[in-house]
Design a protein around this motif. Structure first.
Motif, PDB file in Angstrom:
ATOM      1  N   LEU A 155      -3.645  -2.589   0.201  1.00  0.00           N
ATOM      2  CA  LEU A 155      -4.733  -1.689   0.625  1.00  0.00           C
ATOM      3  C   LEU A 155      -4.300  -0.361  -0.108  1.00  0.00           C
ATOM      4  N   ASP A 156      -5.561   0.004  -0.667  1.00  0.00           N
ATOM      5  CA  ASP A 156      -6.003   1.139  -2.096  1.00  0.00           C
ATOM      6  C   ASP A 156      -6.717   1.757  -1.475  1.00  0.00           C
ATOM      7  N   CYS A 157      -6.382   3.095  -2.314  1.00  0.00           N
ATOM      8  CA  CYS A 157      -6.648   4.410  -1.962  1.00  0.00           C
ATOM      9  C   CYS A 157      -6.708   4.877  -3.254  1.00  0.00           C
ATOM     10  N   ASP A 158      -7.879   5.259  -4.238  1.00  0.00           N
ATOM     11  CA  ASP A 158      -8.010   6.431  -5.022  1.00  0.00           C
ATOM     12  C   ASP A 158      -7.722   8.022  -4.933  1.00  0.00           C
ATOM     13  N   ASN A 159      -8.254   8.005  -3.733  1.00  0.00           N
ATOM     14  CA  ASN A 159      -7.771   9.454  -2.936  1.00  0.00           C
ATOM     15  C   ASN A 159      -6.211  10.072  -2.053  1.00  0.00           C
ATOM     16  N   GLY A 204       0.800  -1.166   0.286  1.00  0.00           N
ATOM     17  CA  GLY A 204      -0.026   0.160   0.216  1.00  0.00           C
ATOM     18  C   GLY A 204       1.051   0.988  -0.146  1.00  0.00           C
ATOM     19  N   LEU A 205       0.121   2.026  -0.747  1.00  0.00           N
ATOM     20  CA  LEU A 205       1.480   3.592  -0.947  1.00  0.00           C
ATOM     21  C   LEU A 205       1.877   3.789   0.711  1.00  0.00           C
ATOM     22  N   PRO A 206       2.885   4.822   1.492  1.00  0.00           N
ATOM     23  CA  PRO A 206       2.702   5.237   2.022  1.00  0.00           C
ATOM     24  C   PRO A 206       1.941   6.510   2.617  1.00  0.00           C
ATOM     25  N   GLY A 207       1.439   5.959   4.243  1.00  0.00           N
ATOM     26  CA  GLY A 207      -0.436   6.801   4.575  1.00  0.00           C
ATOM     27  C   GLY A 207      -1.532   5.352   4.666  1.00  0.00           C
ATOM     28  N   SER A 208      -1.752   4.121   3.730  1.00  0.00           N
ATOM     29  CA  SER A 208      -2.569   3.540   3.740  1.00  0.00           C
ATOM     30  C   SER A 208      -2.932   2.914   4.560  1.00  0.00           C
ATOM     31  N   GLY A 209      -2.311   2.717   5.469  1.00  0.00           N
ATOM     32  CA  GLY A 209      -2.290   1.935   7.148  1.00  0.00           C
ATOM     33  C   GLY A 209      -1.530   0.809   7.415  1.00  0.00           C
ATOM     34  N   LYS A 210      -0.384   0.194   6.482  1.00  0.00           N
ATOM     35  CA  LYS A 210       0.016  -0.746   6.691  1.00  0.00           C
ATOM     36  C   LYS A 210       0.064  -1.596   7.819  1.00  0.00           C
TER      37      LYS A 210
END
Ligand code: ADP
Length: 201
Positions: free
Chosen positions: A123-127, A16-22
């Motif tokens: 952990l995915d997030c479009d925003n 997941g991107l940084p900040g995605s909660g991994k």
């Protein structure tokens, strides 16, 4: 990352991107019996910053760059051996939850030599603005130098976009479970549990 000749370790990967909660979800999964959570980022942050290695690694992380593979392998080997020595991790009994690894094609290849990947939790997030806001909060709360600078954040997102395509390409796409992390935490927990139940049950 030749570890030794024992049977393959069953692994769950958190991407997941940084900040995605991994880190948050990795810690929660790691609290369940039968799971051991290893975060490569936390492993580096725990190094003695006075040591030569610690100083070098902190410098790399603060710039948002990747730590060289050989250092990553060496520290992971040591972490897993120690966890086995103290009885916290038993490869025949426990699933290893890896958070932040693999990040390069060489790391992905090394992992596949010693592990069976059971599931990839993406952990995915479009925003991305939502993630940047979370990271700004984390910079203050956790005093993380690598979250504080906009330029470093942009660099980490850029590396993630490159690393995910290379590292994930090495893993069978059928193992990937997408989790939308823009939703409420309870929803995320439900989706994670369902994904694990499906893959491990
Ligand atoms: P984030 O996903 O928010 O970047 P992490 O804690 O996973 O946070 O990683 C923080 C930093 O640690 C990365 O920017 C990188 O410098 C270093 N790092 C973590 N895991 C690895 C890895 N597998 N290979 C190389 N560097 C890593």
């Amino acid at each position: 990352m030749a570890y030794d000749n024992s049977p393959a370790i069953e692994v769950i990967l958190l991407f997941g991107l940084p900040g995605s909660g991994k880190g948050t979800w990795g810690k929660i999964l790691g609290m369940m019996p039968g799971f051991y959570h290893l975060s490569t980022g936390d492993m580096f942050r725990m190094l003695d910053t006075e040591s030569e290695l610690g100083e070098r690694v902190i410098q790399i992380m603060s710039a948002g760059e990747l730590v060289p593979d050989d250092i990553v392998f060496d520290l992971m080997r040591r972490n897993l051996r120690h966890a086995e020595d103290i009885g916290r991790f038993n490869r025949a009994r426990d699933r290893l939850v890896l958070d932040g690894f693999p990040r390069t094609p060489r790391q992905a290849e090394a992992l596949m030599e010693i592990a069976t990947i059971k599931c990839v939790l993406l952990l995915d997030c479009d925003n991305r603005e939502l993630l940047i806001n979370r990271l700004r909060r984390r910079a203050v709360l956790e005093n993380r130098a690598d979250d504080a600078s906009e330029a470093v954040l942009r660099r980490r997102f850029e590396i993630y976009d490159r690393e995910i395509s290379t590292a994930l390409a090495k893993v069978a796409s059928s193992l990937i479970e997408r989790i939308d992390v823009s939703r409420q935490p309870v929803r995320i927990l439900c989706t994670l549990s369902q994904a694990l139940d499906k893959r491990l049950g």
